[in-house]
Design a protein around this motif. Sequence first.
Motif, PDB file in Angstrom:
ATOM      1  N   VAL A  63      -7.053  -0.045  -6.584  1.00  0.00           N
ATOM      2  CA  VAL A  63      -6.985  -0.489  -5.194  1.00  0.00           C
ATOM      3  C   VAL A  63      -6.367   0.576  -4.285  1.00  0.00           C
ATOM      4  O   VAL A  63      -6.140   0.344  -3.104  1.00  0.00           O
ATOM      5  CB  VAL A  63      -6.192  -1.820  -5.054  1.00  0.00           C
ATOM      6  CG1 VAL A  63      -6.911  -2.935  -5.790  1.00  0.00           C
ATOM      7  CG2 VAL A  63      -4.763  -1.668  -5.549  1.00  0.00           C
TER       8      VAL A  63
ATOM      9  N   ASN B 265      -5.737 -12.612  -1.762  1.00  0.00           N
ATOM     10  CA  ASN B 265      -5.606 -12.451  -3.209  1.00  0.00           C
ATOM     11  C   ASN B 265      -4.304 -13.042  -3.730  1.00  0.00           C
ATOM     12  O   ASN B 265      -3.360 -13.292  -2.970  1.00  0.00           O
ATOM     13  CB  ASN B 265      -5.795 -10.979  -3.593  1.00  0.00           C
ATOM     14  CG  ASN B 265      -4.675 -10.088  -3.117  1.00  0.00           C
ATOM     15  OD1 ASN B 265      -3.568 -10.148  -3.635  1.00  0.00           O
ATOM     16  ND2 ASN B 265      -4.956  -9.252  -2.110  1.00  0.00           N
TER      17      ASN B 265
ATOM     18  N   CYS C  41      -2.375  -5.369   2.618  1.00  0.00           N
ATOM     19  CA  CYS C  41      -2.913  -6.727   2.805  1.00  0.00           C
ATOM     20  C   CYS C  41      -2.173  -7.460   3.920  1.00  0.00           C
ATOM     21  O   CYS C  41      -2.800  -8.120   4.768  1.00  0.00           O
ATOM     22  CB  CYS C  41      -2.806  -7.505   1.498  1.00  0.00           C
ATOM     23  SG  CYS C  41      -3.684  -6.747   0.120  1.00  0.00           S
TER      24      CYS C  41
ATOM     25  N   GLY D 186      -9.046  -8.897  -2.690  1.00  0.00           N
ATOM     26  CA  GLY D 186      -8.191  -8.263  -3.704  1.00  0.00           C
ATOM     27  C   GLY D 186      -8.342  -8.781  -5.113  1.00  0.00           C
ATOM     28  O   GLY D 186      -8.332  -8.015  -6.072  1.00  0.00           O
TER      29      GLY D 186
ATOM     30  N   GLY E  39       0.917  -4.963  -1.504  1.00  0.00           N
ATOM     31  CA  GLY E  39       0.577  -5.926  -0.471  1.00  0.00           C
ATOM     32  C   GLY E  39       0.895  -5.482   0.942  1.00  0.00           C
ATOM     33  O   GLY E  39       0.633  -6.228   1.890  1.00  0.00           O
TER      34      GLY E  39
ATOM     35  N   VAL F 115     -10.384  -4.742  -0.258  1.00  0.00           N
ATOM     36  CA  VAL F 115      -9.516  -4.164  -1.293  1.00  0.00           C
ATOM     37  C   VAL F 115     -10.337  -3.678  -2.493  1.00  0.00           C
ATOM     38  O   VAL F 115     -11.076  -4.453  -3.110  1.00  0.00           O
ATOM     39  CB  VAL F 115      -8.473  -5.195  -1.781  1.00  0.00           C
ATOM     40  CG1 VAL F 115      -7.537  -4.555  -2.809  1.00  0.00           C
ATOM     41  CG2 VAL F 115      -7.699  -5.779  -0.622  1.00  0.00           C
TER      42      VAL F 115
ATOM     43  N   VAL G 143      -0.706 -11.157  -3.153  1.00  0.00           N
ATOM     44  CA  VAL G 143      -0.019 -11.001  -1.875  1.00  0.00           C
ATOM     45  C   VAL G 143       0.083 -12.272  -1.046  1.00  0.00           C
ATOM     46  O   VAL G 143       0.568 -12.217   0.087  1.00  0.00           O
ATOM     47  CB  VAL G 143      -0.723  -9.923  -1.017  1.00  0.00           C
ATOM     48  CG1 VAL G 143      -0.865  -8.624  -1.779  1.00  0.00           C
ATOM     49  CG2 VAL G 143      -2.084 -10.421  -0.513  1.00  0.00           C
TER      50      VAL G 143
HETATM   51  N1  TZP Z   1      -4.469  -5.845  -7.363  1.00  0.00           N
HETATM   52  C1  TZP Z   1      -5.432  -6.564  -6.822  1.00  0.00           C
HETATM   53  S1  TZP Z   1      -5.164  -6.949  -5.202  1.00  0.00           S
HETATM   54  C2  TZP Z   1      -3.715  -6.076  -5.208  1.00  0.00           C
HETATM   55  C3  TZP Z   1      -3.483  -5.537  -6.480  1.00  0.00           C
HETATM   56  C4  TZP Z   1      -2.301  -4.754  -6.880  1.00  0.00           C
HETATM   57  C5  TZP Z   1      -2.862  -5.944  -4.009  1.00  0.00           C
HETATM   58  C6  TZP Z   1      -3.237  -4.730  -3.207  1.00  0.00           C
HETATM   59  O1  TZP Z   1      -2.450  -4.715  -2.034  1.00  0.00           O
HETATM   60  P1  TZP Z   1      -2.422  -3.474  -1.035  1.00  0.00           P
HETATM   61  O2  TZP Z   1      -1.958  -4.107   0.225  1.00  0.00           O
HETATM   62  O3  TZP Z   1      -3.811  -2.956  -0.928  1.00  0.00           O
HETATM   63  O4  TZP Z   1      -1.436  -2.485  -1.568  1.00  0.00           O
END
Ligand code: TZP
Length: 265
Positions: free
Chosen positions: A134, A19, A191, A61, A188, A90, A22
């Motif tokens: 998320v 995404n 991720c 994501g 992130g 995600v 990240v």
């Molecule tokens: N929005 C869409 S993807 C994303 C956000 C904030 C990152 C999510 O990262 P993580 O590692 O699941 O916290």
Amino acid sequence: MSFLSKVRASNPLVHNITNIVVANFSANGLLALGASPFMADAHEEVADIAAMSGAVVLNIGTLNDYAIESMLLAGKAANRHNVPVVLDPVGAGATAYRTDVTHKLVNHMQITALRGNVAEVAHVVGESWSIKGVDAGAGDGDVAALAVQAALKLKCVVIVTGKEDVITDGSTTYVVSNGHPVLTKVTGTGCLLSAVVGAFLAASEGAWLEAAAEALSFYGVAAEIAEERSRMQGPGSFQVEFLNQLALVTPEVYAARSRIQRLEH
Ligand code: TZP
Ligand code: ATP
Ligand code: MG
Ligand code: MG
């Protein structure tokens, strides 16, 4: 030799379709660890890149239809070339679109490891769990039982993260209790963790479960030391120190702090 040493010795190429939030953090985290990141999603090249990689990491994501097709092309190519595939679903469960896409991905390719928070993993296998965007919502279900159910259904390693992490292939289950809550204050970190799992799988010669458990514990140890070194300075300093520790934690330091427990079924 530890899987951590194998990652650093082999410098595996890790193909990420991830995404927009990240991408940079994930690439820098993989570099710090000792892996070689490749972020690419063009339909014309993803199959070629997947085939030459040590692992493919798919992350939904910031999803769109173009990226879904990229993931299908990369995942199927990885399967044809025996390259392990990590899926980070995600926000699965947050919208019907995300849930449907995760079902499509797991139905069209063999995932090697699924890594998500408890709500995401639940929704990938058709169970319900509260979810907020998320982030996982509150819930009081049996996380280990859910992980085992998911692993048996998808025939893969399932990694459910949170305060404690559960890693299972459906018959053997590990619980990792390394890590620090400040990880939830930097976007992130989940991720990047999925990408780090990809690097460990790439260096594992098929020992997926053990490599995944070590990846989780190593990541948590790096976070614990980074938190100690950046305490009182806030999440920005933690993020920088965390990248440092992904590079600096030695196999010996890791072994001394690792907390991996095998669960009896
Ligand atoms: N929005 C869409 S993807 C994303 C956000 C904030 C990152 C999510 O990262 P993580 O590692 O699941 O916290
Ligand atoms: P979420 O969006 O629900 O935060 P995520 O995809 O960001 O999920 P996490 O579950 O936050 O993923 O896991 C990322 C890392 O943070 C893992 O290494 C996990 O062990 C660690 N972690 C998450 N919560 C805690 C906590 N309360 N205490 C210690 N470590 C944690
Ligand atoms: Mg998190
Ligand atoms: Mg996440």
